[in-house]
Design an enzyme around this catalytic site. Sequence first.
Site, PDB file in Angstrom:
ATOM      1  N   GLY A 223       0.769  -1.244   0.000  1.00 47.19           N
ATOM      2  CA  GLY A 223       0.000   0.000   0.000  1.00 47.19           C
ATOM      3  C   GLY A 223       0.794   1.285   0.000  1.00 47.19           C
ATOM      4  N   PRO A 267       4.756  -5.014  -0.565  1.00 48.39           N
ATOM      5  CA  PRO A 267       4.488  -3.936  -1.525  1.00 48.39           C
ATOM      6  C   PRO A 267       4.473  -4.413  -2.967  1.00 48.39           C
ATOM      7  CG  PRO A 267       6.788  -3.924  -0.929  1.00 48.39           C
ATOM      8  CD  PRO A 267       6.170  -5.086  -0.199  1.00 48.39           C
ATOM      9  N   ARG A 305      -4.985   3.100 -15.687  1.00 46.83           N
ATOM     10  CA  ARG A 305      -5.130   3.800 -14.398  1.00 46.83           C
ATOM     11  C   ARG A 305      -5.841   5.161 -14.512  1.00 46.83           C
ATOM     12  NH1 ARG A 305      -1.602   5.164 -11.190  1.00 46.83           N
ATOM     13  NH2 ARG A 305      -2.561   4.294  -9.343  1.00 46.83           N
ATOM     14  N   CYS A 338     -11.721   3.354 -29.597  1.00 46.95           N
ATOM     15  CA  CYS A 338     -13.038   3.829 -29.974  1.00 46.95           C
ATOM     16  C   CYS A 338     -13.896   3.893 -28.727  1.00 46.95           C
ATOM     17  CB  CYS A 338     -13.633   2.890 -31.018  1.00 46.95           C
ATOM     18  SG  CYS A 338     -15.091   3.603 -31.736  1.00 46.95           S
ATOM     19  N   TYR A 374       1.045  -1.714 -12.178  1.00 41.06           N
ATOM     20  CA  TYR A 374      -0.344  -1.694 -12.638  1.00 41.06           C
ATOM     21  C   TYR A 374      -0.470  -1.011 -14.011  1.00 41.06           C
ATOM     22  CZ  TYR A 374      -0.766  -2.787  -7.707  1.00 41.06           C
ATOM     23  OH  TYR A 374      -0.609  -3.370  -6.481  1.00 41.06           O
TER      24      TYR A 374
HETATM   25  N1  LLP Z   1      -1.156  -7.027  -0.719  1.00 43.44           N
HETATM   26  C1  LLP Z   1      -2.448  -7.222  -1.008  1.00 43.44           C
HETATM   27  C2  LLP Z   1      -3.222  -8.227  -0.284  1.00 43.44           C
HETATM   28  C3  LLP Z   1      -3.060  -6.445  -2.002  1.00 43.44           C
HETATM   29  O1  LLP Z   1      -4.348  -6.616  -2.270  1.00 43.44           O
HETATM   30  C4  LLP Z   1      -2.300  -5.481  -2.699  1.00 43.44           C
HETATM   31  C5  LLP Z   1      -2.890  -4.674  -3.760  1.00 43.44           C
HETATM   32  C6  LLP Z   1      -0.932  -5.349  -2.366  1.00 43.44           C
HETATM   33  C7  LLP Z   1      -0.403  -6.132  -1.353  1.00 43.44           C
HETATM   34  C8  LLP Z   1      -0.028  -4.387  -3.047  1.00 43.44           C
HETATM   35  O2  LLP Z   1      -0.460  -3.076  -2.930  1.00 43.44           O
HETATM   36  P1  LLP Z   1       0.548  -1.893  -3.372  1.00 43.44           P
HETATM   37  O3  LLP Z   1       1.768  -1.981  -2.507  1.00 43.44           O
HETATM   38  O4  LLP Z   1       0.884  -2.104  -4.786  1.00 43.44           O
HETATM   39  O5  LLP Z   1      -0.232  -0.643  -3.153  1.00 43.44           O
HETATM   40  N2  LLP Z   1      -4.600  -1.386  -9.618  1.00 43.44           N
HETATM   41  C9  LLP Z   1      -4.490  -0.413  -8.537  1.00 43.44           C
HETATM   42  C10 LLP Z   1      -3.921  -1.025  -7.285  1.00 43.44           C
HETATM   43  C11 LLP Z   1      -4.711  -2.217  -6.807  1.00 43.44           C
HETATM   44  C12 LLP Z   1      -4.005  -2.953  -5.716  1.00 43.44           C
HETATM   45  C13 LLP Z   1      -4.695  -4.197  -5.323  1.00 43.44           C
HETATM   46  N3  LLP Z   1      -4.059  -4.853  -4.234  1.00 43.44           N
HETATM   47  C14 LLP Z   1      -3.681   0.784  -9.033  1.00 43.44           C
HETATM   48  O6  LLP Z   1      -3.351   0.837 -10.217  1.00 43.44           O
HETATM   49  O7  LLP Z   1      -3.415   1.714  -8.269  1.00 43.44           O
END
Ligand code: LLP
Length: 419
Positions: A223, A267, A305, A338, A374
Amino acid sequence: MSNYPIPEKLIYQGVESFGTPLWLYDRGTIEERIRELQVFDAVRYAQKANSNLSILSLMKKMGVVVDAVSAGEIYRALKAGYRGGATKKTPEIVYTADIFDADALALVKEHQIAVNIGSPDMIPQLAEAGIKTELTLRVNPGFGHGHSRKTNTGGDLSKHGVWFEQIKDCMKLAQANGMWISGLHMHIGSGADFEHLSKVTEAMREAARHLGSHIRMISTGGGFPIPYRESEEGNRIDINAYYKLWDDTRKQIAQSVGHSVSLEVEPGRYLVAESGLLVSKIRAIKTMGENKFYIVDAGFTDLVRPAFYGSYHKISILPQGSSVLGEDSDVIVAGPLCESGDVFTQEEGGYVVSRKLPEAKVNDLLVLHDTGAYGAAMSSNYNSRRLAAEVLYSKGELHLIRKRQTFEQMTENDRIVGL
Ligand code: LLP
């Protein structure tokens, strides 16, 4: 904006060799981010951010373990050289999801993949499949936070994890099925801020009480935000302060149970986002009333995104050939699809906005920054557009790590039946 993680000369070279749209990733940036996080006992990469096999293999080389949210992600991890083994102190692969489908259950069984339970129903399903193993629990602490409502994974409107008041029930369920829970995991959302992330430590301490001396591991989830906007540069999340909060929490839990407790972080974005560029080519410049549009050959089929979350990505222009960039003016940047939502300069809710960009010419390159997370991972074949090529910049050279999809590959599973 001339801050590229990859030398400009090599961006041009990449386009010349592999065409546009093109994903370019810088290995050095990824390694730098990994090292920052290696204060934690384990860095578990959320590969959903970018699951290219070369990226996974780089993670492995750097001592990073991996998270998998689907059968396909388990498959990728195995292909990159990770191995199963649910009883290892730090399993190389952990399956974290809210359900098992048949494919995932089969791979979990075959390779003894560690499981982080996201729904109570998964526990008897493991037992029915003949699996008896140590489990961890993904807990929804009752609150969450993300850069968008779509990336908030906590609270009672979220489908993710086991509700914090049901930890005891899950322990009983595990026991009834010959298993036990030895770890807790909390991921409250993606792109959360420090304040919200910090609140999780308290929820973790509370949740850990239920497990008592069974607890061996806690995971902070992922996150971490990254500075997508120019105004956020230099305003990075304080990893050391974050680690300290969690290390204190882990120590308190360890003290209360009388043995060590390992601390994982999970992460995705933080490790790869800033390494990546999406390079496109401006193919049309036109005005609609007062508005000027640059229309490029990358669309939301490549980078979704902005269309999906209203996400902001820095944009810069690299002139091609003898082209010289002019003064900045307000421009809307859109893709070729489109569909009217195919606009890179938009805010949440689909509001189209403009961006100050230099006067450019058709065929100049338009670069979308911080797209290593992403980006390619969320691409699609909508409008029958081929998935773009991916290139890794490592030790001064470009390496093709995914070929551009061919039209044949795109249609190979279609069948024309005699009607
Ligand atoms: N752990 C779990 C259980 C998760 O569901 C996620 C992300 C992460 C770790 C990693 O999160 P990060 O460190 O990348 O924030 N597509 C979206 C983000 C969706 C994330 C879903 N889960 C975007 O483009 O911002």
